[in-house]
Scaffold this active site. Structure first.
Site, PDB file in Angstrom:
ATOM      1  N   ASP A 260      38.409  39.745  34.516  1.00 19.83           N
ATOM      2  CA  ASP A 260      40.042  40.785  35.150  1.00 19.83           C
ATOM      3  C   ASP A 260      40.499  40.580  36.536  1.00 19.83           C
ATOM      4  O   ASP A 260      39.851  40.063  37.379  1.00 19.83           O
ATOM      5  CB  ASP A 260      38.537  41.758  35.359  1.00 19.83           C
ATOM      6  CG  ASP A 260      39.872  43.039  35.939  1.00 19.83           C
ATOM      7  OD1 ASP A 260      41.100  43.482  35.635  1.00 19.83           O
ATOM      8  OD2 ASP A 260      39.707  44.715  36.042  1.00 19.83           O
ATOM      9  N   HIS A 261      41.482  39.974  36.064  1.00 18.90           N
ATOM     10  CA  HIS A 261      42.725  39.647  37.371  1.00 18.90           C
ATOM     11  C   HIS A 261      43.309  40.712  37.232  1.00 18.90           C
ATOM     12  O   HIS A 261      44.181  40.175  39.123  1.00 18.90           O
ATOM     13  CB  HIS A 261      43.974  39.438  36.160  1.00 18.90           C
ATOM     14  CG  HIS A 261      45.107  37.496  37.164  1.00 18.90           C
ATOM     15  ND1 HIS A 261      44.667  37.799  38.501  1.00 18.90           N
ATOM     16  CD2 HIS A 261      45.617  36.918  36.125  1.00 18.90           C
ATOM     17  CE1 HIS A 261      45.654  36.802  38.520  1.00 18.90           C
ATOM     18  NE2 HIS A 261      45.795  35.721  37.659  1.00 18.90           N
ATOM     19  N   ARG A 262      42.481  41.759  37.544  1.00 20.15           N
ATOM     20  CA  ARG A 262      43.181  42.535  39.092  1.00 20.15           C
ATOM     21  C   ARG A 262      42.504  42.687  40.283  1.00 20.15           C
ATOM     22  O   ARG A 262      42.538  42.586  41.024  1.00 20.15           O
ATOM     23  CB  ARG A 262      42.821  44.055  38.386  1.00 20.15           C
ATOM     24  CG  ARG A 262      43.667  44.618  37.295  1.00 20.15           C
ATOM     25  CD  ARG A 262      43.178  45.793  36.923  1.00 20.15           C
ATOM     26  NE  ARG A 262      41.844  46.677  35.970  1.00 20.15           N
ATOM     27  CZ  ARG A 262      41.322  46.784  36.039  1.00 20.15           C
ATOM     28  NH1 ARG A 262      41.652  47.904  35.805  1.00 20.15           N
ATOM     29  NH2 ARG A 262      40.023  47.022  35.191  1.00 20.15           N
TER      30      ARG A 262
ATOM     31  N   PRO B 126      43.388  43.633  32.235  1.00 21.20           N
ATOM     32  CA  PRO B 126      44.875  42.217  32.261  1.00 21.20           C
ATOM     33  C   PRO B 126      43.573  40.851  32.373  1.00 21.20           C
ATOM     34  O   PRO B 126      43.030  39.908  33.272  1.00 21.20           O
ATOM     35  CB  PRO B 126      45.640  41.849  33.667  1.00 21.20           C
ATOM     36  CG  PRO B 126      44.902  42.885  34.352  1.00 21.20           C
ATOM     37  CD  PRO B 126      43.983  43.966  34.085  1.00 21.20           C
TER      38      PRO B 126
END
Length: 445
Positions: free
Chosen positions: A416-418, A240
């Site tokens: 990467d928002h994870r 994401p």
């Protein structure tokens, strides 16, 4: 007696499944030595020269330049004992001298040489069963009679045209090529499929895949473009992405650059804004380690890297590649400048090896060299962030309450928002911006 061996396409990088043949350095009849370069191929993102492990005489090339080949496929046959006594020729069946139709079509393209061995090849869809292994010195079995009279005519056509003819059910033996040298073109095949006679066309446009009827040009998707597309799709639909932007005044950085150019220590060293960005990324990553980590889906873990293998996106004649500066965080500014110069020079020559593009931790892409202000870059697979440098331009900027003309740069950071929350991403981008806006800030890190 002659001893034949086949040279298969090897996996030159972990996970390689196929490669494109760029050029042959040998031809049938050539004598080769151990470790002599015989072929240049294009893998996922690099041109690689392959040496042959045996000495002997080349008897046959199985593929032609431009063809995509799967790993493990035999691409060359060599006689490793050319001085041995010739094996007695067994009685041949009446039709033994005739090659199967599929093999006959390839003769003028791959430079067949005469030999008393049948080579093992990768099975093709719709083709006859595989022939006997190359290790057996036997005469080829008599093939079935051709479906239509060939009259000794061997059609000349490139692999994409042959595939098109097969898909459309067109017999190449029934066509006369309209391109230079009698080569059959895509237009010839289309007209034959539509029941029209071929009309001579300019080879310069047809050979490039140009279809006069539609004013379109088709280029096969392979090599660098194919692998880049697969990687970008995988990244875009797996991680994401979040992108943040920051505009900074880099006038002090550009002034510092001019000072370095005049210093004795940096004489002959190419220091660019990318050099400063590389150093800034390495310093800022130590303060925000999440940016240099990666999401391991299989293990359900976040892997933190205590080193920075810095990727540098480079535009090359073969497409976009991302070679790495290993342990960039351990290098001084001068060492980084030297490493970046060497890396980009090798990349533009198309000589970057697959190993030099693997296992990066964070990447920088510089769209500013194209005059572009900024962008929203896609993260490289296996990483969690990519920094984008825009063009440095003279713009009005408020300094101590007054409007002045300054050197202004836009940065963007995709992450990467994870792995990286908004706070960590923002802090990292702010740190990079602060270091570029005032290189003296590095003294505080």
């Amino acid at each position: 007696m002659p001893t034949y061996k086949q040279f298969p396409l090897a996996d030159t990088a972990e996970g390689l499944t196929e490669a494109d043949i760029l050029s042959w350095h040998v031809k049938p009849g050539d004598t080769v030595t151990v470790n002599q370069i015989v072929v240049e191929i294009e893998t996922a993102k690099a041109a690689v020269e392959l040496p042959i492990p045996w000495a002997g005489v080349v008897t046959e090339l199985h593929v032609e330049p431009g063809q995509t080949v799967e790993v493990g496929t035999a691409i060359l046959t060599i006689d490793v004992d050319p001085g041995g006594a010739a094996a007695p020729a067994p009685a041949a069946a009446p039709a033994a001298a005739a090659a199967p139709a599929e093999e006959e079509e390839m003769k003028p393209l791959v430079g067949y040489g005469s030999k008393a061995v049948v080579t093992q090849r990768r099975a093709r869809k719709g083709a006859a069963p595989a022939l006997a292994p190359a290790a057996a010195v036997v005469a080829p079995p008599a093939p079935a009679a051709p479906a239509a009279p060939r009259g000794g005519y061997v059609p000349l056509a490139k692999p994409p045209v042959r595939k098109l003819a097969k898909d459309l059910g067109v017999d190449l033996h029934a066509l006369t090529g309209t391109a230079s040298g009698g080569v059959i073109t895509r237009d010839d095949v289309h007209k034959a499929a539509n029941g029209a006679a071929p009309v001579a066309a300019a080879a310069s446009t047809v050979d490039a895949g140009y279809d006069p009827a539609t004013r379109e040009r088709r280029v096969p998707i392979k090599g660098v473009r194919k692998m880049t597309a697969a990687a970008m799709v995988q990244s875009a639909y797996t991680a994401p992405h979040v992108t943040e932007f920051l505009t900074i005044d880099v006038t002090p950085m550009m002034e510092f650059r001019e000072k370095l150019k005049k210093s004795r220590e940096f004489a002959g060293v190419k220091v660019t804004p990318l050099t400063f960005a590389a150093k800034a990324v390495c310093l800022a990553a130590k303060r925000t380690p999440d940016i240099n980590a990666v999401w391991d889906e299989a293990a359900q873990e976040i892997v933190y890297k205590d080193y920075v293998h810095l990727g540098i996106a480079a535009a090359t004649p073969r497409g976009l590649i991302v070679p790495k500066v290993r342990d960039a965080d351990s290098l001084s500014l001068k060492e980084l400048a030297t490493a970046l110069t060497a890396l980009t020079d090798v990349a533009r020559e198309g000589k970057t090896s697959p190993a030099d593009m693997a296992n990066g931790t964070i990447t920088i892409t510089n769209v500013g060299v194209f005059g572009v202000d900024t962008g929203t870059p896609i993260i490289n697979p296996g990483e969690s962030a990519i920094l984008c440098l825009g063009a440095i331009k003279d713009q009005p900027w408020v300094v101590d309450g007054e409007i002045k003309v300054r050197k202004v740069l836009q940065l963007s950071l995709s992450f990467d928002h994870r792995v990286v929350d908004g706070q960590q991403g923002s802090e990292f981008l702010a740190d990079v911006g602060a270091l570029l806006a005032d290189p003296a800030m590095a003294m505080t890190y």
